[in-house]
Design an enzyme around this catalytic site. Structure first.
Site, PDB file in Angstrom:
ATOM      1  N   HIS A  34      -7.050  -5.514   2.204  1.00 53.84           N
ATOM      2  CA  HIS A  34      -5.901  -4.982   2.942  1.00 53.84           C
ATOM      3  C   HIS A  34      -5.377  -6.096   3.841  1.00 53.84           C
ATOM      4  O   HIS A  34      -6.162  -6.765   4.527  1.00 53.84           O
ATOM      5  CB  HIS A  34      -6.327  -3.844   3.877  1.00 53.84           C
ATOM      6  CG  HIS A  34      -6.827  -2.619   3.201  1.00 53.84           C
ATOM      7  ND1 HIS A  34      -6.023  -1.510   3.003  1.00 53.84           N
ATOM      8  CD2 HIS A  34      -8.043  -2.300   2.684  1.00 53.84           C
ATOM      9  CE1 HIS A  34      -6.740  -0.559   2.405  1.00 53.84           C
ATOM     10  NE2 HIS A  34      -7.966  -1.003   2.209  1.00 53.84           N
ATOM     11  N   ASN A  52     -12.875  -2.967   2.816  1.00 59.09           N
ATOM     12  CA  ASN A  52     -13.818  -1.851   2.900  1.00 59.09           C
ATOM     13  C   ASN A  52     -14.749  -1.928   1.701  1.00 59.09           C
ATOM     14  O   ASN A  52     -14.290  -2.022   0.559  1.00 59.09           O
ATOM     15  CB  ASN A  52     -13.060  -0.523   2.902  1.00 59.09           C
ATOM     16  CG  ASN A  52     -12.180  -0.362   4.125  1.00 59.09           C
ATOM     17  OD1 ASN A  52     -12.548  -0.777   5.217  1.00 59.09           O
ATOM     18  ND2 ASN A  52     -11.011   0.228   3.955  1.00 59.09           N
ATOM     19  N   ASP A 100       0.851  -1.202   0.000  1.00 60.21           N
ATOM     20  CA  ASP A 100       0.000   0.000   0.000  1.00 60.21           C
ATOM     21  C   ASP A 100       0.885   1.249   0.000  1.00 60.21           C
ATOM     22  O   ASP A 100       1.899   1.308   0.698  1.00 60.21           O
ATOM     23  CB  ASP A 100      -0.914  -0.017   1.239  1.00 60.21           C
ATOM     24  CG  ASP A 100      -2.071   0.961   1.112  1.00 60.21           C
ATOM     25  OD1 ASP A 100      -3.225   0.499   1.064  1.00 60.21           O
ATOM     26  OD2 ASP A 100      -1.820   2.188   1.074  1.00 60.21           O
ATOM     27  N   GLY A 138     -15.392   3.275   4.038  1.00 61.01           N
ATOM     28  CA  GLY A 138     -13.970   3.596   3.870  1.00 61.01           C
ATOM     29  C   GLY A 138     -13.367   3.192   2.554  1.00 61.01           C
ATOM     30  O   GLY A 138     -12.162   3.326   2.357  1.00 61.01           O
ATOM     31  N   GLN A 139     -14.193   2.696   1.624  1.00 65.22           N
ATOM     32  CA  GLN A 139     -13.618   2.313   0.322  1.00 65.22           C
ATOM     33  C   GLN A 139     -13.359   3.555  -0.516  1.00 65.22           C
ATOM     34  O   GLN A 139     -14.252   4.392  -0.704  1.00 65.22           O
ATOM     35  CB  GLN A 139     -14.572   1.365  -0.433  1.00 65.22           C
ATOM     36  CG  GLN A 139     -13.944   0.823  -1.710  1.00 65.22           C
ATOM     37  CD  GLN A 139     -14.811  -0.204  -2.428  1.00 65.22           C
ATOM     38  OE1 GLN A 139     -15.950  -0.470  -2.037  1.00 65.22           O
ATOM     39  NE2 GLN A 139     -14.265  -0.777  -3.482  1.00 65.22           N
ATOM     40  N   SER A 140     -12.133   3.684  -0.985  1.00 65.22           N
ATOM     41  CA  SER A 140     -11.779   4.848  -1.806  1.00 65.22           C
ATOM     42  C   SER A 140     -11.353   4.448  -3.212  1.00 65.22           C
ATOM     43  O   SER A 140     -11.393   5.265  -4.125  1.00 65.22           O
ATOM     44  CB  SER A 140     -10.670   5.663  -1.135  1.00 65.22           C
ATOM     45  OG  SER A 140      -9.507   4.887  -0.992  1.00 65.22           O
ATOM     46  N   HIS A 167     -10.238  -4.885  -3.206  1.00 66.61           N
ATOM     47  CA  HIS A 167      -8.902  -5.170  -2.679  1.00 66.61           C
ATOM     48  C   HIS A 167      -9.032  -5.598  -1.231  1.00 66.61           C
ATOM     49  O   HIS A 167      -9.874  -5.090  -0.494  1.00 66.61           O
ATOM     50  CB  HIS A 167      -7.987  -3.952  -2.794  1.00 66.61           C
ATOM     51  CG  HIS A 167      -8.616  -2.683  -2.286  1.00 66.61           C
ATOM     52  ND1 HIS A 167      -9.518  -1.965  -3.025  1.00 66.61           N
ATOM     53  CD2 HIS A 167      -8.483  -2.027  -1.109  1.00 66.61           C
ATOM     54  CE1 HIS A 167      -9.914  -0.911  -2.340  1.00 66.61           C
ATOM     55  NE2 HIS A 167      -9.312  -0.918  -1.170  1.00 66.61           N
TER      56      HIS A 167
END
Ligand code: 5GP
Ligand code: ZN
Length: 109
Positions: A97, A82, A29, A88-90, A95
């Protein structure tokens, strides 16, 4: 499609790649939230967990995590997915984490 993780999967933009197979890539990340923080993504674009359409896709993504953890010498780790903006998904390419190297509280908050 203008998706940053598709571009990483296709090597159109560089990343610090840890693992790759036919279906999946893993890379560190850009803004690590733990001493070890990497992301596992399918090469195929799915916007979020809600879009995954096969058990195989789940298996492809999750089954590599213990292998990578072993390779990196990590025994304890947290996985987070997320799903949706308010969660919180941007980046809207699914994906997972994977974080390790510090203590994680539960509940996560
Ligand atoms: P989300 O908030 O969607 O769950 O997580 C997206 C993650 O992708 C964030 O932790 C962010 O630091 C990471 N990220 C965003 N853009 C890039 C990039 O171009 N390269 C890498 N390696 N990570 C990225
Ligand atoms: Zn994508």
């Amino acid at each position: 499609m203008d998706c940053i993780f598709c571009k990483i999967a296709n090597k159109e933009i560089p990343s610090n790649l840890i693992y790759e197979d036919e279906k999946v890539v893993a890379f560190y990340d850009l803004s690590p939230q733990a001493p070890v923080h990497f992301l596992v993504i399918p090469k195929k674009h799915y916007s979020s967990l809600n879009d995954i359409d096969s058990k195989e896709a789940f298996a492809d993504i999750f089954s590599v995590i213990p292998k990578i953890a072993e390779k990196l010498g990590i025994k304890d780790y947290r996985t987070v997915v997320n799903t949706g903006e308010s969660a919180g998904q941007s980046v809207f390419h699914i994906h997972v984490h994977v974080m390790a190297g510090r203590e994680f509280k539960w509940p996560a908050g």
